[in-house]
Design an enzyme around this catalytic site. Sequence first.
Site, PDB file in Angstrom:
ATOM      1  N   ARG A  53       0.808  -1.222   0.000  1.00 14.22           N
ATOM      2  CA  ARG A  53       0.000   0.000   0.000  1.00 14.22           C
ATOM      3  C   ARG A  53       0.839   1.270   0.000  1.00 14.22           C
ATOM      4  O   ARG A  53       0.444   2.276  -0.594  1.00 14.22           O
ATOM      5  CB  ARG A  53      -0.956  -0.010   1.194  1.00 14.22           C
ATOM      6  CG  ARG A  53      -2.025  -1.099   1.079  1.00 14.22           C
ATOM      7  CD  ARG A  53      -3.135  -0.907   2.078  1.00 14.22           C
ATOM      8  NE  ARG A  53      -4.154  -1.939   1.933  1.00 14.22           N
ATOM      9  CZ  ARG A  53      -5.267  -1.987   2.658  1.00 14.22           C
ATOM     10  NH1 ARG A  53      -5.503  -1.050   3.573  1.00 14.22           N
ATOM     11  NH2 ARG A  53      -6.141  -2.957   2.481  1.00 14.22           N
ATOM     12  N   ASP A 162     -14.944  11.156  10.043  1.00 13.75           N
ATOM     13  CA  ASP A 162     -13.978  10.144   9.638  1.00 13.75           C
ATOM     14  C   ASP A 162     -12.582  10.740   9.751  1.00 13.75           C
ATOM     15  O   ASP A 162     -12.404  11.960   9.600  1.00 13.75           O
ATOM     16  CB  ASP A 162     -14.234   9.667   8.208  1.00 13.75           C
ATOM     17  CG  ASP A 162     -13.605   8.303   7.943  1.00 13.75           C
ATOM     18  OD1 ASP A 162     -14.297   7.281   8.140  1.00 13.75           O
ATOM     19  OD2 ASP A 162     -12.421   8.244   7.561  1.00 13.75           O
TER      20      ASP A 162
END
Length: 294
Positions: A53, A162
């Site tokens: 990633r 978030d």
Amino acid sequence: MSTARVYRSADETKLVEGEFAFTGHDFQRIASLLYGEAGITLPEGKATLVYSRLAKRLRTLGLATFREYCDMVEAPDQLAERQAMMAALTTNVTRFFREPHHFDLLKSQVLQPLAPAVRAGRRLRLWSAACSSGQEPYSMALTLLETLPDAGRLDVRILATDIDPNMVAAARNATYSEDLIEAIPAAMRSRWLERDPEARHLWRLAQEVRDLVRVQPLNLIGDWPMKGRFDAIFCRNVVIYFDDATQERVWKRFAPILNPGARLYVGHSERVGYEGSPFISDGLTAWRVPGVLA
């Protein structure tokens, strides 16, 4: 902030074969930073995932090694890159009406009992504590409009938060592809969704739905600016990434900002248990604080 965690893989052994040098010490630095910034525990077995990633970030930044990348993200002035790192290492799995029984419970346990008082002027507040790209809070809003079609004229709001600024932007946009809206019941789709005039394959939640939801960035282990209490909080499949101490700290912060009788909805693998906890299980991953909503 959580205290930085020390991981055992602190040597210079190469952990993953690839174009960038990635050692145990690099993994330790990234894992400690992620824990300190977001409270997320990164097991040593995730080294390959971390490499795959973050290798994209190294290519984008023109870096040759993970050591260079660690030096960068640890610098005090690199907040944007730390956010990009956290976004890359966290998983945003969501969909409309995911675990649909929670929305049935929200309607029967919270919205219907409070509807008369809300119509008479009572304040109603709901919170989606890890909203990802917005499907959860907008599912809450659609459920709310089923019970209180005039919610837009009442003192009713849904807070959606978030840690990932990319997810915050997506949730604010409230625009989704055809396949993502399939889980919304047909009657709701026809009433509360409209085609994006600039991209006909996309759909956007109607203004009346969007107006009920306020989307803000928030780190669950950071400061919480909210002052009022909530009648329901959705915090599902989030604390599974935290260690026991961080989980307990989050649960303890939820308890005093819930009204008497309010509900907390969590994921199937999560349990709201700690010494002295006021939470009472309602079953089906719904928890309530003592008292009656009124």
